[in-house]
Design an enzyme around this catalytic site. Sequence first.
Site, PDB file in Angstrom:
ATOM      1  N   GLN A   1       0.828  -1.211   0.000  1.00 45.97           N
ATOM      2  CA  GLN A   1       0.000   0.000   0.000  1.00 45.97           C
ATOM      3  C   GLN A   1       0.858   1.254   0.000  1.00 45.97           C
ATOM      4  O   GLN A   1       0.375   2.332  -0.287  1.00 45.97           O
ATOM      5  CB  GLN A   1      -0.907   0.025   1.232  1.00 45.97           C
TER       6      GLN A   1
ATOM      7  N   ARG B   1      -9.299  -0.450   7.639  1.00 55.12           N
ATOM      8  CA  ARG B   1     -10.202   0.627   7.248  1.00 55.12           C
ATOM      9  C   ARG B   1     -10.545   1.535   8.428  1.00 55.12           C
ATOM     10  O   ARG B   1     -11.718   1.790   8.698  1.00 55.12           O
ATOM     11  CB  ARG B   1     -11.489  -0.031   6.731  1.00 55.12           C
ATOM     12  N   CYS B   2      -9.515   1.985   9.148  1.00 54.02           N
ATOM     13  CA  CYS B   2      -9.849   2.613  10.422  1.00 54.02           C
ATOM     14  C   CYS B   2      -9.193   3.962  10.654  1.00 54.02           C
ATOM     15  O   CYS B   2      -9.395   4.562  11.701  1.00 54.02           O
ATOM     16  CB  CYS B   2      -9.441   1.700  11.555  1.00 54.02           C
TER      17      CYS B   2
ATOM     18  N   GLU C   1     -12.932   5.136   4.711  1.00 53.52           N
ATOM     19  CA  GLU C   1     -13.035   4.506   6.020  1.00 53.52           C
ATOM     20  C   GLU C   1     -14.280   4.913   6.801  1.00 53.52           C
ATOM     21  O   GLU C   1     -14.638   4.275   7.785  1.00 53.52           O
ATOM     22  CB  GLU C   1     -11.765   4.787   6.815  1.00 53.52           C
TER      23      GLU C   1
END
Lengths: 289, 801
Positions: B238, B385-386, B755
């Site tokens: 990523q 996803r936070c 997110e």
Amino acid sequence: MIPGNFDYHRPGSVDEAAALLGRLGEDAKVLAGGHSLLPMMKLRLAEPKSLIDLGAIAELRVIREKDGVLQIGAMATEAALIASDLIRRHCPLIAEAAALIADPQVRNRGTIGGDIAHGDPGNDHPAIMLALGASFVLRGGKGERVVAAGDFYRALFETAMKADELLVEIRVPALRPGTGASYQKLKRKVGDFAIAGAAAVIGIKDGRCGHAAIALTNVGPTAVNAEAAAALLVGKAIDEALIGEAAKLAMSACAPTADLRGPVEYKTRMAGEMTRRAIREALKRAKGG
Amino acid sequence: MTDVIVAPSKEREAGLAGIGSHRKRKEDPRLIQGKGQFLDDLKLPGTVFGDFVRSPHAHAKIKAIRADKAKAVPGIIAVLTAEDLKPLNLHWMPTLAGDRQAVLAHEKVHFQNQEVAFVVGEDRYAVADAIQLVEVDYEALPVVIDPKKAMAPNAPTLRDDLTGKDNAGQGPRRHPNHIFNWSVGDKAATDKAFAGAAVTVKEDIAYQRVFPCPLETCGCVASMDPVRGELTLYGTFQAPHVVRTVVSLIAGLPEHKIHVIAQDIGGGFGGKVGAYPGYICSAVASIVIGRPVKWVESRMDNLSTTAFARDYHMTGELAADKDGKIRALRVYVLADHGAFNAHAQPTKWPAGLFSIVTGSYDIGAAHVAVDGVFTNKAPGGVAYRCSFRVTEASYLIERMVDVLALKLGMDPADLRRKNLIQPEQFPYKSALGWEYDSGVYPAALEKALKAVDYKGLRQEQAEKRKRGELMGIGLAFFTEIVGAGPTRNCDILGIGMFDSCEIRVHPTGSIIARLGTKSTGQGHETTYAQIIASELGIPSDDIMIEEGNTDTAPYGLGTYGSRSTPVAGAACAQAARTIREKAKKIAAHMMEVSETDLEWDVDRFQIKGVPQKTVTMKQIAMAAYSNVPAGMQHGLEATNYYDPPNFTYPFGAYICVVDVDRFTGETKVRRFYALDDCGTRINPMIIEGQVHGGLTEAFAIAMGQEIVYDETGNVLGASLMDYFVPTSVETPVWETDFTVTPSPHHPIGAKGVGESPNVGGVSAFSNAVIDAFAHHGVTHMPMPHTPWRVSEVCHRLGIDK
């Protein structure tokens, strides 16, 4: 996730398969749909030296009806059971239960014989077969024998089959008029094994229960034949109170193990709830509802 | 210069498919036809394969490793252990959090499935056989799984390698298993507010250990060219540039001789930010062997060892007036970081952006304290996803508001109404130090309540309760903090968290743009092209976006924390504006007028007041290579490194309605309404897709996901048989809605959205399930809300008869 080495055999007939199994014995594993065996092999929990793939034996896929008995080839897939007119006509419970097994991809490969013979209490057909009073045709070196479902399951992953025997056919008496059957399965998500499942078959005559069978999925080392629960119903007019009593008896027959689906106490309660629901539905169907 | 009848601006604008267009995704034709190029699709000539011998123990001494039998398997080339890496000083690697992590277990293993040896062979099958034959003698040690027991006086020391060190990278330690203590806020003011409060509530709220479970597991192909001395590392990264820098620093290779390439990636969710032992071992093996080495995790490896998320054990307290006005918030967190302090987030914050925990509410005083501890579990800490612990923070405050509502006997919507930050308070300075950029919260809440007929739902619930039926209504009004971030306070290993974009306009007016971020499925190739399309008047179809190759892309910090649009998206717009400035000069030259006589109109410059006198951006592009003003360099390109002045603060109002089967504990989400405000909406279809995906993951977390360990440290359920990944059958239907409050400091006003649905969704599901039991006085139920847990509550209350 890669299995160890093994030899692969693909016999073309039951005779050939039986001969191979006789020769290879305990070193061999019979491959049906592969949805239990192959994951175990990929995790190297099972490392058979030989695989005998029954996939090429067309005679094992036949489904027919003879003298009020359904004769289902052991290699009939779940998808085939669901699609079979004979099964829908004579014992729709089998098709209904098959539709609750796993997902379409698994049902296209997975077979009734593999599901029965694996001896996994989480599989759905064993309880169905107990409730329907089915029997299994086993083929070994010394010929064929027939074992009742009630005598088939011994312990976790242990059945009455000998190392040189193949399950070739499942015989299920067609449901008689006035009989209703239901399978209730509680699961976490589509494709999962049951948290608890219950099959009920109930025959009604003159408003009273003529015969009853109740069997449970995944709440013991084998599928559980809840005979006491069924016996309680026989001869009585079934009402909610009686259903509750029967469910209690079914719960007392349970011996589940805790896992991520829940603790023992929860699974036992759910076996009771599934039993209640299965009896209610079977009763409704027996009465023509 | 054209002198023709020009199509109306609106028509030309629509033709660009720029900002605001629902255009289809540019990446989908290849992805949905199976023509994506994922890591395992890469087949370099001569590739060999590596995989790990993993520890069956959660905590044990390694007495001996014997690899003779494994090496004798035909096709096996090498078996690497910590002893082999030690001379290179690569048996440990530094973590992004200032600690170190074993590459291959040295002397001890610290969690089950930890990497112990790396087996390399000609094919995967030989490697799998050889792994079974590596003999490791372990001496089992006592295990710590429960973080609450980690700092007990008699707890076994897990990290002997840190003995005598009072710092594991993030401040002083007070116990061998302690990592850090971090606190923020005004403790005295908070204590005072609590002391004088009319009403206080306190609740223990745990957020279980979960894992994002991307479709594609992690993997890499390391390919060393021994002649050129260059290492090419393909992988599921990523943040490719960060990987290049880290590899250079720890492997001692010059950075220009390392080429990091991330191709298509099948989901990341934060789990593909950090560096894993597989990358290091593959690189070392390739350097030693001189052939490309491929390593790809199995699903079970991925679930049980790749960076986990959450494992936050929180205690929340609210102090309020009788009428519900919240005066103060106090939070204590016990953070389980696993065996190594290896969470990936901005260096300065050991609890990430958790201090956004005051949420959407105007709370005068707040204090947060966090203790991090080691346990015998896999390391990690912020994936899924936070946005750096924002999910935990949002869950805490949204649950606490419901707990307070119950105590006050107030409707949860009314309590939120009373405490929301008001529009005129923006930019809003929170008690814990953040400056919220923009928001119109009350309007969003009212829109949501109206959309679901909230009053009607409460009425229905009251009637159902009379009949003994269980129905729950869950609200969440979340505020996100994304777009990390301003380099004055955000860095990773000292590198500021800017991001970048380089745009080149070709002579024929088409464009290639390269960015420092990396899409893992978010649709960057489409979104960025739409931004540039609107800025430069070139159709988004004529704009190619490239990411993931560190040789060609400008340096960037990668994609996570919903930072791509807020940071790299801003770089896109700024680079495009630089190009437009130059284009204007060229246009003036072409039309022989002064720059000040020109104005921009969608895709062209026109002479003010003479709309038929125009030159298009396409014509300017050609001129940039053929007819530039005297003294101007040829070409039409620009690079922008964007350092955001602030974070962005997306927000939203979510409402969930569940029915609970009191006999089985099953929950059925009947309705889920999600209103998101992510500022300017670049592609509404992509936003909806992001929201659908994020809500589905939130649903999975709230209702079933958990990485469970038994007391001896066995990781249970690390396969898709047990780990809950919902199918379309379980997934509720999502209703999406929006308001638009642009960010005042972002060049196009966009805030980021990836997110948000996970941050807001989990609270809404959980609040709904717990609300179903509110009339029984239930204040909290631990996640995940699986049938058995919900059923336990029904059984305890005696309502399952």
